[in-house]
Design a protein around this motif. Structure first.
Motif, PDB file in Angstrom:
ATOM      1  N   SER A   1       0.831  -1.203   0.000  1.00  0.00           N
ATOM      2  CA  SER A   1       0.000   0.000   0.000  1.00  0.00           C
ATOM      3  C   SER A   1       0.869   1.258   0.000  1.00  0.00           C
ATOM      4  O   SER A   1       0.590   2.214  -0.733  1.00  0.00           O
ATOM      5  N   SER A   2       1.929   1.254   0.789  1.00  0.00           N
ATOM      6  CA  SER A   2       2.852   2.396   0.824  1.00  0.00           C
ATOM      7  C   SER A   2       3.544   2.585  -0.517  1.00  0.00           C
ATOM      8  O   SER A   2       3.718   3.710  -0.983  1.00  0.00           O
ATOM      9  N   ILE A   3       3.939   1.488  -1.146  1.00  0.00           N
ATOM     10  CA  ILE A   3       4.587   1.568  -2.460  1.00  0.00           C
ATOM     11  C   ILE A   3       3.616   2.114  -3.498  1.00  0.00           C
ATOM     12  O   ILE A   3       3.984   2.972  -4.306  1.00  0.00           O
ATOM     13  N   GLN A   4       2.390   1.649  -3.474  1.00  0.00           N
ATOM     14  CA  GLN A   4       1.387   2.123  -4.437  1.00  0.00           C
ATOM     15  C   GLN A   4       1.175   3.631  -4.288  1.00  0.00           C
ATOM     16  O   GLN A   4       1.116   4.356  -5.283  1.00  0.00           O
ATOM     17  N   LYS A   5       1.076   4.126  -3.066  1.00  0.00           N
ATOM     18  CA  LYS A   5       0.904   5.561  -2.842  1.00  0.00           C
ATOM     19  C   LYS A   5       2.121   6.338  -3.316  1.00  0.00           C
ATOM     20  O   LYS A   5       1.996   7.402  -3.921  1.00  0.00           O
ATOM     21  N   ALA A   6       3.313   5.810  -3.042  1.00  0.00           N
ATOM     22  CA  ALA A   6       4.543   6.480  -3.458  1.00  0.00           C
ATOM     23  C   ALA A   6       4.653   6.537  -4.976  1.00  0.00           C
ATOM     24  O   ALA A   6       5.106   7.543  -5.542  1.00  0.00           O
ATOM     25  N   VAL A   7       4.241   5.486  -5.657  1.00  0.00           N
ATOM     26  CA  VAL A   7       4.276   5.459  -7.126  1.00  0.00           C
ATOM     27  C   VAL A   7       3.326   6.514  -7.690  1.00  0.00           C
ATOM     28  O   VAL A   7       3.679   7.250  -8.614  1.00  0.00           O
TER      29      VAL A   7
ATOM     30  N   GLN B   1       2.928  11.797 -10.434  1.00  0.00           N
ATOM     31  CA  GLN B   1       2.302  13.116 -10.547  1.00  0.00           C
ATOM     32  C   GLN B   1       3.317  14.243 -10.395  1.00  0.00           C
ATOM     33  O   GLN B   1       3.153  15.310 -10.980  1.00  0.00           O
ATOM     34  N   SER B   2       4.378  14.009  -9.624  1.00  0.00           N
ATOM     35  CA  SER B   2       5.311  15.092  -9.319  1.00  0.00           C
ATOM     36  C   SER B   2       6.464  15.212 -10.306  1.00  0.00           C
ATOM     37  O   SER B   2       7.069  16.263 -10.410  1.00  0.00           O
ATOM     38  N   GLY B   3       6.781  14.133 -11.028  1.00  0.00           N
ATOM     39  CA  GLY B   3       7.933  14.174 -11.921  1.00  0.00           C
ATOM     40  C   GLY B   3       7.566  14.532 -13.345  1.00  0.00           C
ATOM     41  O   GLY B   3       6.503  14.177 -13.840  1.00  0.00           O
TER      42      GLY B   3
ATOM     43  N   ILE C   1      11.002  11.179 -11.609  1.00  0.00           N
ATOM     44  CA  ILE C   1      10.045  10.232 -11.031  1.00  0.00           C
ATOM     45  C   ILE C   1      10.773   9.232 -10.139  1.00  0.00           C
ATOM     46  O   ILE C   1      10.341   8.949  -9.024  1.00  0.00           O
ATOM     47  N   ARG C   2      11.878   8.691 -10.631  1.00  0.00           N
ATOM     48  CA  ARG C   2      12.658   7.737  -9.825  1.00  0.00           C
ATOM     49  C   ARG C   2      13.187   8.392  -8.552  1.00  0.00           C
ATOM     50  O   ARG C   2      13.149   7.800  -7.476  1.00  0.00           O
ATOM     51  N   ASN C   3      13.683   9.622  -8.660  1.00  0.00           N
ATOM     52  CA  ASN C   3      14.194  10.326  -7.478  1.00  0.00           C
ATOM     53  C   ASN C   3      13.078  10.611  -6.476  1.00  0.00           C
ATOM     54  O   ASN C   3      13.270  10.473  -5.264  1.00  0.00           O
ATOM     55  N   ALA C   4      11.909  11.010  -6.967  1.00  0.00           N
ATOM     56  CA  ALA C   4      10.774  11.260  -6.066  1.00  0.00           C
ATOM     57  C   ALA C   4      10.355   9.976  -5.370  1.00  0.00           C
ATOM     58  O   ALA C   4      10.035   9.972  -4.174  1.00  0.00           O
TER      59      ALA C   4
ATOM     60  N   GLY D   1       1.379  -3.218  -9.672  1.00  0.00           N
ATOM     61  CA  GLY D   1       0.639  -1.962  -9.561  1.00  0.00           C
ATOM     62  C   GLY D   1       1.074  -0.969 -10.606  1.00  0.00           C
ATOM     63  O   GLY D   1       2.104  -1.135 -11.262  1.00  0.00           O
ATOM     64  N   ARG D   2       0.277   0.073 -10.754  1.00  0.00           N
ATOM     65  CA  ARG D   2       0.597   1.148 -11.689  1.00  0.00           C
ATOM     66  C   ARG D   2       0.004   2.450 -11.183  1.00  0.00           C
ATOM     67  O   ARG D   2      -0.881   2.458 -10.325  1.00  0.00           O
ATOM     68  N   SER D   3       0.458   3.529 -11.746  1.00  0.00           N
ATOM     69  CA  SER D   3       0.108   4.855 -11.227  1.00  0.00           C
ATOM     70  C   SER D   3      -1.235   5.385 -11.678  1.00  0.00           C
ATOM     71  O   SER D   3      -1.655   6.425 -11.229  1.00  0.00           O
ATOM     72  N   GLU D   4      -1.933   4.725 -12.554  1.00  0.00           N
ATOM     73  CA  GLU D   4      -3.206   5.252 -13.061  1.00  0.00           C
ATOM     74  C   GLU D   4      -4.288   5.204 -12.032  1.00  0.00           C
ATOM     75  O   GLU D   4      -4.549   4.372 -11.297  1.00  0.00           O
TER      76      GLU D   4
END
Length: 104
Positions: A28-34, A39-41, A47-50, A101-104
């Motif tokens: 769940s934490s990984i999914q939120k971080a992705v 969105q931020s990169g 994106i990788r750094n974020a 998982g994916r970011s969509e």
């Protein structure tokens, strides 16, 4: 005798749940971080750094920014990840959890 067998089954399930719940929480934490990183990169490196910054803040270890698959769809980036978590049960038996998982 039935009470003893029931107790053993319940104990095994509790121990198994104690192993699975932290793994699901990490996912769940990984999914939120992705999602936040996507969105931020504005490019794959950002994106990788974020994601790696979120990894340090949220204390998960399963994957890093280098494990992310980043593709451009239209004008935005889609970030995907996949990893397996093995939980040793007994002897040669393992429980394998496959997370995707994916970011969509």
């Amino acid at each position: 005798m039935g009470l003893i067998v029931t107790g053993i089954v319940v104990a095994v399930l509790v121990v198994l749940a104690a192993e699975i719940v932290p793994s699901v929480s990490e996912y769940s934490s990984i999914q939120k971080a992705v999602k936040r990183a996507a969105q931020s990169g504005s490019n794959p490196t950002e994106i990788r750094n974020a994601f790696d910054r979120a990894k340090a803040a949220d204390y998960f270890q399963a994957i890093s920014g280098q494990d992310l698959k980043i593709t451009k769809v239209g004008d935005r980036y889609v970030v995907e990840f996949a990893y397996d978590k093995e939980i040793h049960l007994v002897g040669p038996a393992y429980l394998v959890l496959k997370y995707r998982g994916r970011s969509e």
